[in-house]
Design a protein around this motif. Structure first.
Motif, PDB file in Angstrom:
ATOM      1  N   UNK A  20      64.683  25.910  37.026  1.00  0.00           N
ATOM      2  CA  UNK A  20      63.851  25.560  35.877  1.00  0.00           C
ATOM      3  C   UNK A  20      64.663  25.642  34.586  1.00  0.00           C
ATOM      4  N   UNK A  21      65.447  26.699  34.432  1.00  0.00           N
ATOM      5  CA  UNK A  21      66.271  26.881  33.237  1.00  0.00           C
ATOM      6  C   UNK A  21      67.294  25.763  33.094  1.00  0.00           C
ATOM      7  N   UNK A  22      67.810  25.257  34.195  1.00  0.00           N
ATOM      8  CA  UNK A  22      68.805  24.184  34.163  1.00  0.00           C
ATOM      9  C   UNK A  22      68.179  22.799  34.109  1.00  0.00           C
ATOM     10  N   UNK A  23      66.874  22.732  34.037  1.00  0.00           N
ATOM     11  CA  UNK A  23      66.225  21.450  33.829  1.00  0.00           C
ATOM     12  C   UNK A  23      65.885  20.659  35.074  1.00  0.00           C
ATOM     13  N   UNK A  24      65.969  21.276  36.243  1.00  0.00           N
ATOM     14  CA  UNK A  24      65.668  20.537  37.463  1.00  0.00           C
ATOM     15  C   UNK A  24      64.206  20.116  37.550  1.00  0.00           C
ATOM     16  N   UNK A  25      63.346  20.789  36.808  1.00  0.00           N
ATOM     17  CA  UNK A  25      61.930  20.432  36.799  1.00  0.00           C
ATOM     18  C   UNK A  25      61.523  19.770  35.481  1.00  0.00           C
ATOM     19  N   UNK A  26      62.521  19.373  34.684  1.00  0.00           N
ATOM     20  CA  UNK A  26      62.246  18.750  33.385  1.00  0.00           C
ATOM     21  C   UNK A  26      61.572  17.396  33.595  1.00  0.00           C
ATOM     22  N   UNK A  27      60.671  17.036  32.701  1.00  0.00           N
ATOM     23  CA  UNK A  27      59.988  15.748  32.841  1.00  0.00           C
ATOM     24  C   UNK A  27      60.933  14.582  32.551  1.00  0.00           C
ATOM     25  N   UNK A  28      60.657  13.459  33.150  1.00  0.00           N
ATOM     26  CA  UNK A  28      61.441  12.251  32.917  1.00  0.00           C
ATOM     27  C   UNK A  28      61.128  11.684  31.542  1.00  0.00           C
ATOM     28  N   UNK A  29      61.918  10.705  31.116  1.00  0.00           N
ATOM     29  CA  UNK A  29      61.642  10.081  29.829  1.00  0.00           C
ATOM     30  C   UNK A  29      60.274   9.404  29.856  1.00  0.00           C
ATOM     31  N   UNK A  30      59.955   8.752  30.960  1.00  0.00           N
ATOM     32  CA  UNK A  30      58.657   8.078  31.071  1.00  0.00           C
ATOM     33  C   UNK A  30      57.510   9.071  30.872  1.00  0.00           C
ATOM     34  N   UNK A  31      57.692  10.306  31.315  1.00  0.00           N
ATOM     35  CA  UNK A  31      56.642  11.314  31.199  1.00  0.00           C
ATOM     36  C   UNK A  31      56.486  11.844  29.771  1.00  0.00           C
ATOM     37  N   UNK A  32      57.566  11.818  28.995  1.00  0.00           N
ATOM     38  CA  UNK A  32      57.470  12.360  27.635  1.00  0.00           C
ATOM     39  C   UNK A  32      57.309  11.280  26.568  1.00  0.00           C
ATOM     40  N   UNK A  33      57.502  10.028  26.931  1.00  0.00           N
ATOM     41  CA  UNK A  33      57.343   8.945  25.948  1.00  0.00           C
ATOM     42  C   UNK A  33      55.967   9.060  25.300  1.00  0.00           C
ATOM     43  N   UNK A  34      55.944   9.007  23.977  1.00  0.00           N
ATOM     44  CA  UNK A  34      54.686   9.097  23.242  1.00  0.00           C
ATOM     45  C   UNK A  34      54.250  10.511  22.927  1.00  0.00           C
ATOM     46  N   UNK A  35      55.024  11.509  23.355  1.00  0.00           N
ATOM     47  CA  UNK A  35      54.685  12.900  23.038  1.00  0.00           C
ATOM     48  C   UNK A  35      55.560  13.383  21.883  1.00  0.00           C
ATOM     49  N   UNK A  36      55.076  14.385  21.181  1.00  0.00           N
ATOM     50  CA  UNK A  36      55.837  14.931  20.058  1.00  0.00           C
ATOM     51  C   UNK A  36      57.099  15.619  20.568  1.00  0.00           C
ATOM     52  N   UNK A  37      58.180  15.473  19.805  1.00  0.00           N
ATOM     53  CA  UNK A  37      59.454  16.067  20.192  1.00  0.00           C
ATOM     54  C   UNK A  37      59.303  17.583  20.308  1.00  0.00           C
TER      55      UNK A  37
END
Length: 171
Positions: A20-37
């Protein structure tokens, strides 16, 4: 037997935490598009604290780079050329993903980049923040006036920088 179960559960928990700390569960760009930075710790080259909330109200192009990234030197030089020869239609922010502040200062000095530069930890790259699925730099995102991430791109060439920064074109 009980010891092995406890040790196995502990090891599994440690592996999940590290992944998790290394980002293996980080959301894809498609998942964050349209969300606040996402809010992260930032500082400028003088060591003063900065926050992405300061960008609110401006359409902003955020360019992520590092002092150890060879293509980033060329890109910053190209961006500075566009900044010097044109009026920008969007705010531009360079964010170094680097733990060596002096190396970042030397880099921007070497390429004569005089624009707004902030610094974040190199962990941001490892954690795949802001939809950076490849963990690669240079990486650029565009924020709308509400600080929502609307676009991303990995490599932008000089003619494209002019279109993006001067004419407000898509990444």
């Amino acid at each position: 037997m009980r010891y092995w179960i406890t040790a196995t559960l502990f090891l599994l928990g440690a592996l999940i935490y590290a992944a998790n700390h290394l980002g293996f569960f980080a959301p894809s760009f498609a998942a964050i598009r349209g969300t606040e930075i996402e809010t992260i710790a930032l500082k400028d080259l003088n060591g003063d604290s900065k926050a992405f909330s300061q960008l609110y109200g401006d359409e902003t192009v955020v360019y992520f780079f590092a002092s150890w990234c060879a293509p980033c030197y060329h890109s910053l030089s190209e961006i500075e050329s566009v900044r010097n020869s044109h009026q920008l239609s969007v705010r531009f922010l360079a964010v170094a993903l680097d733990d060596d502040v002096e190396a970042v200062k030397n880099m921007v000095h070497k390429v004569n980049y005089t624009g707004e530069t902030w610094i974040a930890s190199s962990q941001v790259l490892q954690q795949r923040k802001f939809g950076n699925e490849r963990r690669a730099i240079p990486y650029t995102i565009k924020l709308n006036k509400h600080n929502e991430i609307i676009e991303s791109k990995y490599r932008i060439k000089k003619p494209q920088w002019s279109e993006i920064l001067v004419n407000g074109a898509a990444l």
